[in-house]
Each structure stands twice: as structure tokens, then as C-alpha cells.
Enzyme design. Structure first.
Site, short mmCIF file in Angstrom:
data_model
loop_
_atom_site.label_atom_id
_atom_site.label_comp_id
_atom_site.label_asym_id
_atom_site.label_seq_id
_atom_site.Cartn_x
_atom_site.Cartn_y
_atom_site.Cartn_z
N PRO A 1 0.81 -1.22 0.00
CA PRO A 1 0.00 0.00 0.00
C PRO A 1 0.84 1.28 0.00
O PRO A 1 1.91 1.33 0.62
CB PRO A 1 -0.81 -0.10 1.30
N ASN A 2 0.32 2.24 -0.71
CA ASN A 2 0.88 3.60 -0.80
C ASN A 2 2.14 3.69 -1.66
O ASN A 2 2.60 4.81 -1.93
CB ASN A 2 1.15 4.19 0.60
N ARG B 1 5.23 10.94 -2.51
CA ARG B 1 5.01 10.69 -1.09
C ARG B 1 6.32 10.82 -0.30
O ARG B 1 7.25 10.05 -0.54
CB ARG B 1 4.47 9.27 -0.95
N TYR C 1 11.46 8.46 1.15
CA TYR C 1 11.40 7.35 0.20
C TYR C 1 12.10 7.63 -1.13
O TYR C 1 12.15 6.76 -1.99
CB TYR C 1 9.93 6.97 -0.05
N ASN D 1 8.12 -5.55 -1.32
CA ASN D 1 8.10 -4.42 -0.39
C ASN D 1 6.65 -4.31 0.07
O ASN D 1 5.80 -3.77 -0.64
CB ASN D 1 8.55 -3.12 -1.06
N ALA E 1 3.35 -0.73 4.65
CA ALA E 1 2.96 -0.83 6.07
C ALA E 1 2.44 -2.22 6.44
O ALA E 1 2.43 -2.58 7.63
CB ALA E 1 1.90 0.22 6.40
N GLU F 1 12.82 -9.39 1.02
CA GLU F 1 12.02 -8.27 1.53
C GLU F 1 12.83 -6.99 1.31
O GLU F 1 14.01 -6.94 1.67
CB GLU F 1 11.78 -8.50 3.02
N HIS G 1 12.94 -2.67 1.66
CA HIS G 1 12.40 -1.39 2.13
C HIS G 1 13.32 -0.29 1.65
O HIS G 1 14.55 -0.38 1.79
CB HIS G 1 12.31 -1.35 3.65
N ARG H 1 13.27 4.08 12.44
CA ARG H 1 12.12 4.98 12.43
C ARG H 1 11.24 4.72 13.66
O ARG H 1 11.73 4.30 14.68
CB ARG H 1 11.38 4.84 11.09
C1 DQA Z 1 8.49 0.93 3.54
C2 DQA Z 1 8.59 1.11 5.05
C3 DQA Z 1 7.24 0.93 5.71
O1 DQA Z 1 7.35 1.14 7.13
C4 DQA Z 1 6.25 1.94 5.18
O2 DQA Z 1 4.98 1.74 5.75
C5 DQA Z 1 6.18 1.95 3.70
C6 DQA Z 1 7.41 1.83 2.93
C7 DQA Z 1 9.82 1.27 2.83
O3 DQA Z 1 9.96 0.91 1.66
O4 DQA Z 1 10.68 1.92 3.42
O5 DQA Z 1 5.12 2.14 3.11
O6 DQA Z 1 8.18 -0.42 3.26
#
Ligand code: DQA
Length: 147
Positions: free
Chosen positions: A12-13, A20, A25, A76, A79, A100, A102, A109
Site C-alpha cells: 500500500p501507498n 510521497r 522514500y 516491499n 505498512a 524483503e 524497504h 524509524r
Molecule cells: C516501507 C517502510 C514501511 O514502514 C512503510 O509503511 C512503507 C514503505 C519502505 O519501503 O521503506 O510504506 O516499506
């Protein structure tokens, strides 16, 4: 012919990458990251399938559909990383390598980002290296697949 598809999943997002919180990011869009993955994967003879979804069930369905069909998964989970046990369980049923990724370093964080429910079922995690993380993830997949 062995499976040669790498499934890349974005949670998501991540569709908002580029707009964003670029200070967290980066300024690259999701399409930019996918292009990096495709180029790196091609060097190892891997095809890429990519799905971004804001819906947990859709990601679970994609992981199920990858079983027996895809060689590896780079994920990835956004959240969902921090609480989506259905994604954990689906990944546990996938037989190939799972990396995985990020962009940020969740461990540096907010405390609620320090837990990953995906990490226990991943072959490895790459965090905090921004866009480079995706390239390194493909490298790791290739190594784990012996390509
Ligand atoms: C994320 C880290 C997560 O905590 C966050 O909610 C994201 C992006 C990252 O790529 O750093 O949406 O996965």
C-alpha cells in the site's frame, strides 16, 4: 525449462512513490524501481511480473498464484510489513527465495515499524538503501537461484 519469472510485489501507498515523502522514500517513482528490477533481472535471464496493491487480499492471491509458477519473490509490503500475518502465511507457502525490500530503514524509524512479520519467512531483507535496494534484491535472488 525451470521457472524464470520473478514476482515483484509492492504494498500500500507505494503507488505514490515520487510524490510521497520524498525525503524518506526518494524521488523515484514505482515505475522507476520496476524498470531497475527488469534491467537487473534480464541480466540473469529472469522475466518480471509486478503487482502493486493497496489491498492485503490481492497480494495474498498473487502470492498463491506464484506457487509452482514463479522462481522467486521480491516484496516491499509497505505498512503491511508490520502487521499483515496473512501475507506472512502466504509467503510461508511459497517454495522459492523471498527478498524483503524497504527503501527506508524501518529499524531507524518509529517503534511500530521495528517489527516485520515478513522477515521470518524471507530469505533476507534489504532496508535503508533506497533505490539501490531493488537492484541488490535481484542480485540476491540470482545468487540464491544459482543463476
Ligand atoms: C516501507 C517502510 C514501511 O514502514 C512503510 O509503511 C512503507 C514503505 C519502505 O519501503 O521503506 O510504506 O516499506
Amino acid at each position: 525449462m525451470p521457472n524464470q519469472t520473478l514476482l515483484v510485489l509492492s504494498g500500500p501507498n507505494l503507488n505514490l512513490l515520487g510524490e510521497r515523502q520524498p525525503e524518506v522514500y526518494g524521488s523515484e517513482t514505482l515505475a522507476d524501481h520496476v524498470a531497475v528490477v527488469e534491467a537487473a533481472a534480464a541480466e540473469h535471464g529472469l522475466d518480471v511480473e509486478h503487482l502493486q496493491s493497496n489491498h492485503e487480499g490481492e497480494l495474498v492471491d498473487a502470492i498463491h498464484a506464484a506457487r509452482g509458477r514463479c522462481a522467486a519473490i521480491v516484496v516491499n509490503p509497505g505498512a503491511f510489513t508490520h502487521y499483515a500475518w496473512a501475507i506472512h502465511d502466504a509467503l510461508a507457502a511459497f517454495e522459492g527465495p523471498i527478498i524483503e525490500v524497504h527503501l527506508s530503514n524501518p529499524a531507524a524509524r518509529e517503534p511500530w515499524r521495528h517489527t516485520s512479520v515478513v522477515a521470518p519467512v524471507a530469505s533476507g531483507t534489504i532496508a535503508g538503501l533506497g533505490a539501490d535496494g531493488y537492484r541488490l534484491a535481484v542480485q540476491a535472488v540470482a545468487t540464491l537461484l544459482g543463476r
